[in-house]
Write a protein that holds these residues in place. Structure first.
Motif, PDB file in Angstrom:
ATOM      1  N   THR A   1       2.728   6.519 -19.251  1.00 47.97           N
ATOM      2  CA  THR A   1       2.788   7.309 -18.019  1.00 47.97           C
ATOM      3  C   THR A   1       2.397   6.375 -16.880  1.00 47.97           C
ATOM      4  O   THR A   1       1.520   5.523 -17.054  1.00 47.97           O
ATOM      5  CB  THR A   1       1.750   8.467 -18.073  1.00 47.97           C
ATOM      6  N   LEU A   2       3.006   6.552 -15.733  1.00 48.99           N
ATOM      7  CA  LEU A   2       2.630   5.720 -14.580  1.00 48.99           C
ATOM      8  C   LEU A   2       1.304   6.239 -14.018  1.00 48.99           C
ATOM      9  O   LEU A   2       1.271   7.220 -13.279  1.00 48.99           O
ATOM     10  CB  LEU A   2       3.730   5.773 -13.517  1.00 48.99           C
ATOM     11  N   ASP A   3       0.205   5.586 -14.405  1.00 51.15           N
ATOM     12  CA  ASP A   3      -1.125   5.951 -13.910  1.00 51.15           C
ATOM     13  C   ASP A   3      -1.708   4.735 -13.178  1.00 51.15           C
ATOM     14  O   ASP A   3      -1.055   3.683 -13.108  1.00 51.15           O
ATOM     15  CB  ASP A   3      -2.015   6.452 -15.071  1.00 51.15           C
TER      16      ASP A   3
ATOM     17  N   TYR B   1      13.032   3.488 -13.484  1.00 56.66           N
ATOM     18  CA  TYR B   1      13.434   4.854 -13.830  1.00 56.66           C
ATOM     19  C   TYR B   1      12.213   5.745 -13.654  1.00 56.66           C
ATOM     20  O   TYR B   1      11.627   6.247 -14.609  1.00 56.66           O
ATOM     21  CB  TYR B   1      14.062   4.894 -15.235  1.00 56.66           C
ATOM     22  N   SER B   2      11.816   5.888 -12.400  1.00 55.04           N
ATOM     23  CA  SER B   2      10.601   6.626 -12.029  1.00 55.04           C
ATOM     24  C   SER B   2      10.688   6.853 -10.528  1.00 55.04           C
ATOM     25  O   SER B   2      10.668   5.890  -9.751  1.00 55.04           O
ATOM     26  CB  SER B   2       9.379   5.770 -12.367  1.00 55.04           C
ATOM     27  N   GLN B   3      10.787   8.115 -10.145  1.00 60.63           N
ATOM     28  CA  GLN B   3      10.909   8.421  -8.718  1.00 60.63           C
ATOM     29  C   GLN B   3       9.670   7.954  -7.959  1.00 60.63           C
ATOM     30  O   GLN B   3       9.737   7.576  -6.792  1.00 60.63           O
ATOM     31  CB  GLN B   3      11.136   9.935  -8.524  1.00 60.63           C
ATOM     32  N   ALA B   4       8.505   7.977  -8.644  1.00 60.76           N
ATOM     33  CA  ALA B   4       7.257   7.565  -8.001  1.00 60.76           C
ATOM     34  C   ALA B   4       7.320   6.100  -7.552  1.00 60.76           C
ATOM     35  O   ALA B   4       6.597   5.686  -6.643  1.00 60.76           O
ATOM     36  CB  ALA B   4       6.090   7.764  -8.958  1.00 60.76           C
ATOM     37  N   LEU B   5       8.192   5.317  -8.176  1.00 57.91           N
ATOM     38  CA  LEU B   5       8.301   3.905  -7.804  1.00 57.91           C
ATOM     39  C   LEU B   5       9.416   3.682  -6.783  1.00 57.91           C
ATOM     40  O   LEU B   5       9.997   2.595  -6.696  1.00 57.91           O
ATOM     41  CB  LEU B   5       8.526   3.046  -9.051  1.00 57.91           C
ATOM     42  N   SER B   6       9.676   4.712  -5.968  1.00 60.01           N
ATOM     43  CA  SER B   6      10.810   4.633  -5.034  1.00 60.01           C
ATOM     44  C   SER B   6      10.686   3.474  -4.053  1.00 60.01           C
ATOM     45  O   SER B   6      11.683   2.903  -3.643  1.00 60.01           O
ATOM     46  CB  SER B   6      10.966   5.953  -4.273  1.00 60.01           C
ATOM     47  N   ARG B   7       9.459   3.098  -3.661  1.00 57.85           N
ATOM     48  CA  ARG B   7       9.304   1.992  -2.702  1.00 57.85           C
ATOM     49  C   ARG B   7       8.861   0.690  -3.377  1.00 57.85           C
ATOM     50  O   ARG B   7       8.614  -0.302  -2.700  1.00 57.85           O
ATOM     51  CB  ARG B   7       8.316   2.377  -1.589  1.00 57.85           C
TER      52      ARG B   7
ATOM     53  N   PRO C   1       0.811  -1.219   0.000  1.00 54.37           N
ATOM     54  CA  PRO C   1       0.000   0.000   0.000  1.00 54.37           C
ATOM     55  C   PRO C   1       0.849   1.277   0.000  1.00 54.37           C
ATOM     56  O   PRO C   1       0.542   2.236  -0.692  1.00 54.37           O
ATOM     57  CB  PRO C   1      -0.807  -0.122   1.298  1.00 54.37           C
ATOM     58  N   ARG C   2       1.940   1.278   0.743  1.00 56.83           N
ATOM     59  CA  ARG C   2       2.799   2.468   0.781  1.00 56.83           C
ATOM     60  C   ARG C   2       3.427   2.712  -0.599  1.00 56.83           C
ATOM     61  O   ARG C   2       3.435   3.839  -1.101  1.00 56.83           O
ATOM     62  CB  ARG C   2       3.912   2.272   1.822  1.00 56.83           C
ATOM     63  N   ALA C   3       3.937   1.632  -1.212  1.00 53.92           N
ATOM     64  CA  ALA C   3       4.553   1.777  -2.541  1.00 53.92           C
ATOM     65  C   ALA C   3       3.524   2.265  -3.558  1.00 53.92           C
ATOM     66  O   ALA C   3       3.824   3.107  -4.406  1.00 53.92           O
ATOM     67  CB  ALA C   3       5.161   0.451  -2.987  1.00 53.92           C
ATOM     68  N   MET C   4       2.286   1.752  -3.455  1.00 54.13           N
ATOM     69  CA  MET C   4       1.236   2.133  -4.413  1.00 54.13           C
ATOM     70  C   MET C   4       0.829   3.594  -4.192  1.00 54.13           C
ATOM     71  O   MET C   4       0.590   4.348  -5.128  1.00 54.13           O
ATOM     72  CB  MET C   4      -0.004   1.229  -4.289  1.00 54.13           C
ATOM     73  N   TYR C   5       0.737   3.990  -2.911  1.00 48.27           N
ATOM     74  CA  TYR C   5       0.381   5.378  -2.600  1.00 48.27           C
ATOM     75  C   TYR C   5       1.425   6.325  -3.196  1.00 48.27           C
ATOM     76  O   TYR C   5       1.094   7.290  -3.894  1.00 48.27           O
ATOM     77  CB  TYR C   5       0.263   5.583  -1.085  1.00 48.27           C
ATOM     78  N   LEU C   6       2.684   6.037  -2.927  1.00 46.51           N
ATOM     79  CA  LEU C   6       3.750   6.917  -3.427  1.00 46.51           C
ATOM     80  C   LEU C   6       3.768   6.939  -4.954  1.00 46.51           C
ATOM     81  O   LEU C   6       4.054   7.961  -5.564  1.00 46.51           O
ATOM     82  CB  LEU C   6       5.109   6.460  -2.891  1.00 46.51           C
ATOM     83  N   ALA C   7       3.437   5.793  -5.543  1.00 47.41           N
ATOM     84  CA  ALA C   7       3.447   5.706  -7.010  1.00 47.41           C
ATOM     85  C   ALA C   7       2.391   6.604  -7.637  1.00 47.41           C
ATOM     86  O   ALA C   7       2.554   7.070  -8.770  1.00 47.41           O
ATOM     87  CB  ALA C   7       3.228   4.264  -7.438  1.00 47.41           C
ATOM     88  N   LEU C   8       1.303   6.847  -6.911  1.00 45.61           N
ATOM     89  CA  LEU C   8       0.194   7.595  -7.521  1.00 45.61           C
ATOM     90  C   LEU C   8      -0.006   8.992  -6.937  1.00 45.61           C
ATOM     91  O   LEU C   8      -0.852   9.747  -7.427  1.00 45.61           O
ATOM     92  CB  LEU C   8      -1.107   6.788  -7.384  1.00 45.61           C
ATOM     93  N   GLU C   9       0.725   9.327  -5.895  1.00 43.10           N
ATOM     94  CA  GLU C   9       0.501  10.599  -5.195  1.00 43.10           C
ATOM     95  C   GLU C   9       0.585  11.800  -6.159  1.00 43.10           C
ATOM     96  O   GLU C   9      -0.341  12.614  -6.245  1.00 43.10           O
ATOM     97  CB  GLU C   9       1.544  10.738  -4.074  1.00 43.10           C
ATOM     98  N   ASN C  10       1.664  11.890  -6.895  1.00 43.51           N
ATOM     99  CA  ASN C  10       1.829  13.051  -7.789  1.00 43.51           C
ATOM    100  C   ASN C  10       0.892  12.988  -8.984  1.00 43.51           C
ATOM    101  O   ASN C  10       0.405  14.009  -9.462  1.00 43.51           O
ATOM    102  CB  ASN C  10       3.287  13.152  -8.259  1.00 43.51           C
ATOM    103  N   TRP C  11       0.635  11.780  -9.457  1.00 47.04           N
ATOM    104  CA  TRP C  11      -0.312  11.630 -10.569  1.00 47.04           C
ATOM    105  C   TRP C  11      -1.688  12.144 -10.125  1.00 47.04           C
ATOM    106  O   TRP C  11      -2.349  12.878 -10.871  1.00 47.04           O
ATOM    107  CB  TRP C  11      -0.402  10.148 -10.975  1.00 47.04           C
ATOM    108  N   ALA C  12      -2.106  11.774  -8.902  1.00 47.76           N
ATOM    109  CA  ALA C  12      -3.428  12.198  -8.408  1.00 47.76           C
ATOM    110  C   ALA C  12      -3.466  13.714  -8.212  1.00 47.76           C
ATOM    111  O   ALA C  12      -4.455  14.367  -8.560  1.00 47.76           O
ATOM    112  CB  ALA C  12      -3.739  11.478  -7.095  1.00 47.76           C
ATOM    113  N   LYS C  13      -2.403  14.275  -7.681  1.00 45.63           N
ATOM    114  CA  LYS C  13      -2.360  15.732  -7.481  1.00 45.63           C
ATOM    115  C   LYS C  13      -2.476  16.440  -8.825  1.00 45.63           C
ATOM    116  O   LYS C  13      -3.219  17.403  -8.973  1.00 45.63           O
ATOM    117  CB  LYS C  13      -1.057  16.139  -6.786  1.00 45.63           C
ATOM    118  N   LYS C  14      -1.727  15.944  -9.794  1.00 46.68           N
ATOM    119  CA  LYS C  14      -1.721  16.566 -11.123  1.00 46.68           C
ATOM    120  C   LYS C  14      -3.112  16.486 -11.762  1.00 46.68           C
ATOM    121  O   LYS C  14      -3.542  17.390 -12.459  1.00 46.68           O
ATOM    122  CB  LYS C  14      -0.688  15.827 -11.999  1.00 46.68           C
TER     123      LYS C  14
END
Ligand code: F6P
Length: 526
Positions: free
Chosen positions: A464-466, A339-345, A161-174
């Motif tokens: 795009t990572l969506d 190669y995606s900061q959103a996938l940091s975890r 869940p943490r990895a998924m949240y971080l993966a989508l946080e910026n996408w959702a904000k955008k």
């Protein structure tokens, strides 16, 4: 009927080492390399592509691996799994995480319940709850909206869940879909809970206690930690906490929670991101529609994993190549390099998913196996990793197969052109460069500057990572792990190896120690 046999008893396994090894630096050079990039590519769901041109395979190796897939009955075993056979032999349980996102086969009825209907019902209940929180229909005692959600859980109840949240946080904000900030408390280190609590406004926070078993020491300790903080702030904890657990857990019947949502023993913790475990936090953070899209991506990818045509099945090909690398080529580890900061975890999540599943020395019947099973898995996002551990990957004495992931577009879209290229182009250029550098290497008279090449990698490429792409990516790796477990004939769905440490820690806390355990306890001042 499927038959479960040890990997080293299969004729197709015997034949594999006899196949001539592919010299990657040679086959990836020049136009041949370009042809391989076009040829060794499989479409995935959500516009992703799995490319394995830079792996040490050719048509002959692939033919051998196809034979292995058939002889090991990988497709039939997956079918047995999603149709509800007891695949988790260690715990005598079904393995149903695929059902949380779709129905691949027959209805699965267990304990008198249609399991797909149960998972959908929980998802709907979470959606209703999340919508009410967002609409201000469920509020704190002062009638004010909750603004932050904090998940308390560990292992599978945290990492995915943490990895998924971080993966989508910026996408959702955008995309204007960001509803609530999410935080996570996992470690029993008091600094973890304290730091999170210091960073939030507890009066406007909703806490999700996530534990399938309802007995995990770290999670229960952190629950008390949080309840204390709520009490100290003059708040009623039961108005701020919800639970995600199994119906049989001690938490299920508690009055301490505003609401409770359920999963069950047929969903392994590390495979629970698409169940209520991921559903609650992701639906609160981004809205239930985003969570539904994530499930859709996973369901579409699961369908591809059910394809009996091996070479059209990305998870199966990935799994088979991994087995070839581990058991024929003898490579001990694998690195996941998004190669995606959103996938940091994401690598941290895969560490548990892969190593807890296939880090086994006995087969599914509890008998020792005579061949290597799951590799050590680690990873970091590129390009950061390039400035960290890539030195060993390029020139170290071990060959470590690599799994790159890259997207053509960034999530936020803000970028800058410096020296004729955007940052996104620089990121992607590095991914392409690394694949070829690892495969082809570089001659140099100075051995210190020489790159041998011959270091295999695959790459998953998306637009795009969506949410859909993320669901597909998650499913790909989950299914890869499952297929590898089938080949190695291990039970990928239990985790007895985590127990001993827990038992000894309890002894230390009860001061029931002697010998080395007592000596270490004394050193640590317990
Ligand atoms: O959700 P629970 O039951 O608290 O378990 C948390 C984690 O603990 C483990 O059992 C390992 O200790 C993992 O498999 C699991 O993901």
């Amino acid at each position: 009927m499927v038959t479960w046999s040890n990997f080293d008893t299969l004729t197709s396994y015997e034949e594999l080492p006899k196949i001539e090894r592919v010299k990657l630096a040679e086959v990836m050079a020049g136009e041949n390399g370009a042809d391989r990039v076009k040829k060794y590519s499989i479409p995935m769901a959500a516009g992703l592509t799995y490319n394995y041109a830079a792996k040490q395979v050719d048509d002959q190796v692939l033919e051998g691996l196809e034979k292995l897939a058939k002889e090991a009955q990988l497709a039939d075993k997956f079918k047995a799994l999603y149709n509800g056979e007891v695949i988790n032999t260690g715990e005598k349980r079904l393995v149903l995480h695929h059902l949380t996102r779709g129905q691949l086969g027959d209805a699965v009825v267990a304990d008198g319940v249609d399991k797909r209907a149960f998972y959908v019902e929980q998802q709907e209940k979470i959606a209703e709850f999340a919508n009410k929180v967002h609409a201000g229909e469920i509020t704190n005692a002062a009638g004010e909206k909750f603004t932050t959600v904090v998940q308390i859980g560990i292992g599978g109840s945290d990492l995915g869940p943490r990895a998924m949240y971080l993966a989508l946080e910026n996408w959702a904000k955008k995309n204007g879909l960001f509803k609530m900030e999410a935080k996570f408390i996992s470690n029993v280190d008091p600094d973890d809970a304290a730091a999170v609590l210091n960073s939030i406004d507890v009066a406007h926070s909703i806490f999700i206690l996530v534990s399938k078993s309802g007995t995990t020491l770290e999670t229960l300790t952190n629950e008390s930690f949080v309840k204390d903080a709520l009490k100290n702030a003059g708040l009623d904890a039961s108005r701020h906490m919800i639970a995600v657990t199994s119906e049989t857990s001690p938490l299920a019947k508690s009055e301490d929670y505003l609401a409770a949502f359920f999963m069950d023993d047929y969903i392994g913790g590390r495979f629970s991101s698409t169940s209520s475990v991921g559903g609650a936090v992701l639906s609160l953070a981004f809205g239930p529609e985003v969570f539904a899209q994530f499930l859709e991506g996973a369901a579409e990818e699961d369908k591809l994993a059910a394809n009996e045509n091996v070479l059209e099945n990305p998870a199966m090909v990935d799994a088979l190549i991994g087995v070839y690398e581990r058991n024929v080529l003898g490579y001990p580890a694998t690195a996941v390099l998004p190669y995606s900061q959103a996938l940091s975890r994401f690598p941290a999540h895969l560490q548990q998913a892969d190593m807890e599943s296939n880090g086994k020395s006995v087969n599914r019947f509890g008998e020792p196996v005579n061949y290597p099973t799951g590799p050590v898995l680690f990873g970091e996002p590129g390009t950061n990793g390039q400035h960290s551990f890539y030195q060993l990957l390029h020139q170290g004495t071990d060959i470590v197969p690599l799994q790159f992931v890259g997207f053509k577009n960034s999530q936020i879209g803000t970028d800058v052109v410096i020296q004729g290229s955007t940052s996104q182009q620089k990121l992607c250029a590095n991914a392409a460069a690394q694949v070829v550098a690892f495969a082809c290497g570089k001659e140099d008279e100075n051995l210190n500057k020489k790159f041998d090449g011959g270091r295999p990698s695959s790459i998953i490429i998306g637009e795009t990572l969506d949410p859909k792409a993320l669901g597909a990516l998650l499913s790909h790796f989950e299914n890869k792990i499952m297929f590898q477990g089938f080949v190695w004939n291990v039970n990928s769905f239990d985790q007895e190896g985590v127990q001993l440490g827990k038992v000894l820690a309890k002894k230390v806390l009860a001061h029931e120690t002697d010998g080395a355990l007592k000596a270490y306890s004394d050193l640590l001042n317990i």
